[in-house]
Design a protein around this motif. Structure first.
Motif, PDB file in Angstrom:
ATOM      1  N   VAL A 191       3.957  -5.486  16.992  1.00 41.66           N
ATOM      2  CA  VAL A 191       4.536  -5.139  15.012  1.00 41.66           C
ATOM      3  C   VAL A 191       4.200  -3.381  15.565  1.00 41.66           C
ATOM      4  N   GLY A 192       4.090  -2.866  15.941  1.00 46.30           N
ATOM      5  CA  GLY A 192       4.194  -1.148  16.267  1.00 46.30           C
ATOM      6  C   GLY A 192       5.604  -1.021  16.628  1.00 46.30           C
ATOM      7  N   ARG A 193       6.056  -1.379  17.243  1.00 46.30           N
ATOM      8  CA  ARG A 193       7.106  -1.320  17.824  1.00 46.30           C
ATOM      9  C   ARG A 193       8.663  -1.519  16.588  1.00 46.30           C
ATOM     10  N   ARG A 194       7.572  -2.624  15.561  1.00 42.62           N
ATOM     11  CA  ARG A 194       8.791  -2.797  14.972  1.00 42.62           C
ATOM     12  C   ARG A 194       8.687  -1.899  13.123  1.00 42.62           C
ATOM     13  N   CYS A 195       7.918  -0.744  13.283  1.00 36.17           N
ATOM     14  CA  CYS A 195       7.690  -0.525  12.496  1.00 36.17           C
ATOM     15  C   CYS A 195       8.072   1.556  13.126  1.00 36.17           C
ATOM     16  N   LYS A 196       9.031   0.927  14.501  1.00 34.58           N
ATOM     17  CA  LYS A 196       9.351   2.062  15.362  1.00 34.58           C
ATOM     18  C   LYS A 196       8.434   3.706  15.267  1.00 34.58           C
ATOM     19  N   LEU A 197       6.826   2.724  15.359  1.00 35.99           N
ATOM     20  CA  LEU A 197       6.314   3.808  16.444  1.00 35.99           C
ATOM     21  C   LEU A 197       6.731   3.349  17.569  1.00 35.99           C
ATOM     22  N   SER A 198       6.497   4.986  18.599  1.00 39.00           N
ATOM     23  CA  SER A 198       7.176   4.909  20.275  1.00 39.00           C
ATOM     24  C   SER A 198       6.361   4.342  21.298  1.00 39.00           C
ATOM     25  N   ASP A 199       6.149   3.980  22.302  1.00 34.68           N
ATOM     26  CA  ASP A 199       5.581   3.679  22.849  1.00 34.68           C
ATOM     27  C   ASP A 199       4.178   4.350  23.402  1.00 34.68           C
ATOM     28  N   GLU A 200       4.797   5.788  23.455  1.00 36.00           N
ATOM     29  CA  GLU A 200       3.677   6.981  23.956  1.00 36.00           C
ATOM     30  C   GLU A 200       2.875   6.221  22.137  1.00 36.00           C
ATOM     31  N   GLN A 201       3.732   7.091  20.767  1.00 39.67           N
ATOM     32  CA  GLN A 201       2.416   7.062  19.910  1.00 39.67           C
ATOM     33  C   GLN A 201       1.820   5.788  20.285  1.00 39.67           C
ATOM     34  N   MET A 202       2.065   4.170  20.605  1.00 38.93           N
ATOM     35  CA  MET A 202       1.236   3.288  20.434  1.00 38.93           C
ATOM     36  C   MET A 202      -0.430   3.728  21.551  1.00 38.93           C
ATOM     37  N   LEU A 203       0.071   3.580  22.814  1.00 34.57           N
ATOM     38  CA  LEU A 203      -0.892   4.175  23.562  1.00 34.57           C
ATOM     39  C   LEU A 203      -1.653   5.326  23.591  1.00 34.57           C
ATOM     40  N   GLY A 204      -1.004   6.323  22.613  1.00 31.38           N
ATOM     41  CA  GLY A 204      -2.166   7.129  22.341  1.00 31.38           C
ATOM     42  C   GLY A 204      -3.406   7.086  20.876  1.00 31.38           C
ATOM     43  N   ALA A 205      -2.424   5.817  19.973  1.00 31.10           N
ATOM     44  CA  ALA A 205      -3.528   5.272  19.249  1.00 31.10           C
ATOM     45  C   ALA A 205      -4.738   4.273  19.874  1.00 31.10           C
ATOM     46  N   ARG A 206      -4.665   4.286  20.978  1.00 35.92           N
ATOM     47  CA  ARG A 206      -5.684   2.918  21.630  1.00 35.92           C
ATOM     48  C   ARG A 206      -6.353   4.469  22.364  1.00 35.92           C
ATOM     49  N   ARG A 207      -5.670   4.864  23.101  1.00 40.65           N
ATOM     50  CA  ARG A 207      -6.374   6.657  23.998  1.00 40.65           C
ATOM     51  C   ARG A 207      -7.703   6.880  22.908  1.00 40.65           C
ATOM     52  N   GLY A 208      -6.973   7.608  22.226  1.00 36.43           N
ATOM     53  CA  GLY A 208      -7.368   7.688  20.199  1.00 36.43           C
ATOM     54  C   GLY A 208      -7.230   9.301  19.982  1.00 36.43           C
ATOM     55  N   ARG A 209      -5.657   9.383  20.859  1.00 37.94           N
ATOM     56  CA  ARG A 209      -5.355  10.909  20.134  1.00 37.94           C
ATOM     57  C   ARG A 209      -3.852  10.325  20.489  1.00 37.94           C
ATOM     58  N   ILE A 210      -3.405  10.972  19.493  1.00 39.57           N
ATOM     59  CA  ILE A 210      -1.716  11.119  19.495  1.00 39.57           C
ATOM     60  C   ILE A 210      -1.234  12.755  19.677  1.00 39.57           C
ATOM     61  N   ALA A 216       0.926  -1.731   0.031  1.00 40.81           N
ATOM     62  CA  ALA A 216       0.054   0.010  -0.261  1.00 40.81           C
ATOM     63  C   ALA A 216       0.845   1.395   0.377  1.00 40.81           C
ATOM     64  N   LYS A 217       0.183   2.190  -0.591  1.00 39.06           N
ATOM     65  CA  LYS A 217       0.543   3.479  -0.317  1.00 39.06           C
ATOM     66  C   LYS A 217       0.767   4.177   1.362  1.00 39.06           C
ATOM     67  N   LEU A 218       0.019   3.767   2.193  1.00 36.11           N
ATOM     68  CA  LEU A 218      -0.380   4.601   3.074  1.00 36.11           C
ATOM     69  C   LEU A 218       0.886   4.026   3.992  1.00 36.11           C
ATOM     70  N   GLY A 219       1.282   4.341   5.073  1.00 35.79           N
ATOM     71  CA  GLY A 219       2.416   4.397   5.176  1.00 35.79           C
ATOM     72  C   GLY A 219       2.652   2.976   6.561  1.00 35.79           C
ATOM     73  N   LYS A 220       3.164   2.016   6.930  1.00 38.11           N
ATOM     74  CA  LYS A 220       3.131   1.221   7.938  1.00 38.11           C
ATOM     75  C   LYS A 220       3.226   1.920   9.415  1.00 38.11           C
ATOM     76  N   LYS A 221       3.132   3.032   9.835  1.00 40.20           N
ATOM     77  CA  LYS A 221       3.131   3.847  10.710  1.00 40.20           C
ATOM     78  C   LYS A 221       1.147   4.115  11.029  1.00 40.20           C
ATOM     79  N   GLU A 222       0.886   4.358   9.873  1.00 44.55           N
ATOM     80  CA  GLU A 222       0.085   4.763   9.522  1.00 44.55           C
ATOM     81  C   GLU A 222      -1.457   3.706   9.899  1.00 44.55           C
ATOM     82  N   GLN A 223      -0.579   2.163   8.834  1.00 40.92           N
ATOM     83  CA  GLN A 223      -2.021   1.193   9.447  1.00 40.92           C
ATOM     84  C   GLN A 223      -1.861   0.364  10.541  1.00 40.92           C
ATOM     85  N   GLU A 224      -0.741   0.929  11.124  1.00 43.05           N
ATOM     86  CA  GLU A 224      -0.423   0.033  12.408  1.00 43.05           C
ATOM     87  C   GLU A 224      -1.368   1.340  13.709  1.00 43.05           C
ATOM     88  N   VAL A 225      -0.911   1.830  13.768  1.00 36.82           N
ATOM     89  CA  VAL A 225      -1.959   3.154  14.035  1.00 36.82           C
ATOM     90  C   VAL A 225      -3.729   2.989  14.066  1.00 36.82           C
TER      91      VAL A 225
END
Length: 204
Positions: free
Chosen positions: A112-131, A82-91
């Motif tokens: 998977v998110g860690r392997r895509c170089k998302l930070s821990d805070e970004q992954m938590l933010g995705a789960r909370r609904g706000r990055i 996909a053209k959509l980035g891996k980080k976007e897909q993972e969030v």
């Protein structure tokens, strides 16, 4: 905020998230666990090919049906181009996994998110609904949750907001595909009660 995980205890009423996660690690799945070593046909080819290094429990459950496993593999493979980035897909995956209450999916996509170089805070933010530290990723998360809450009936303004952040129509279509893939896997995991075989993710 995305909805909290539903209470689906293995026995009795379990309200503590730590206890629920631990119970999921030791519960029995509802469907047969297909052993890659004794699998046959198309399933054997998949376990000896693209899944050789990643023989995780969701695949062993989906493998009860070659069609079900191939459906997942086909969509995942397509999104890999996909053209959509891996980080976007993972969030998207993390936001919807949390909204769906899928313990397995949250744990798997934190890995998977860690392997895509998302930070821990970004992954938590995705789960909370706000990055907070990335406006583009935040726009993707908000759109994914809006799709979920509105069953796809998003507004023109929400599409315009994505375009304002630089996302083209192809990428918006791929956001829908990424969302749909998480609905498939999370629903399967709920039906199967798939045993979690990933480290416990941080609580939110």
């Amino acid at each position: 905020m995305p909805p909290r995980w539903p209470e689906r205890p293995t026995s009795g009423i379990i309200k503590d998230a730590q206890v629920i996660f631990t119970a999921r690690r030791f519960a029995m799945p509802r469907l047969k666990v297909i052993d890659p070593a004794t699998s046959e046909g198309v399933v054997k080819e998949l376990f000896e090919g693209p899944l050789k290094q990643r023989q995780i429990n969701i695949y062993k459950g989906l493998a009860n049906s070659p069609a079900a496993l191939q459906a997942y593999m086909g969509m995942a493979k397509a999104l890999g181009t996909a053209k959509l980035g891996k980080k976007e897909q993972e969030v998207i995956q993390l936001a919807i996994a949390e909204a769906q209450g899928c313990h397995y999916c949250v744990a798997a996509h934190t890995d998977v998110g860690r392997r895509c170089k998302l930070s821990d805070e970004q992954m938590l933010g995705a789960r909370r609904g706000r990055i907070d530290d990335d406006p583009k990723l935040n726009a993707v998360v908000r759109f994914a949750l809006s799709m979920h809450e509105k069953r796809g009936f998003v507004s023109d303004a929400e599409i315009a907001e994505l375009r304002k952040h630089g996302y083209a129509d192809a990428e918006i279509a791929e956001m829908v595909a990424s969302y749909a893939l998480m609905i498939y896997t999370s629903t399967f995991n709920h039906v199967n009660d798939t045993v979690v075989d990933f480290p416990q993710p941080p609580g939110i």
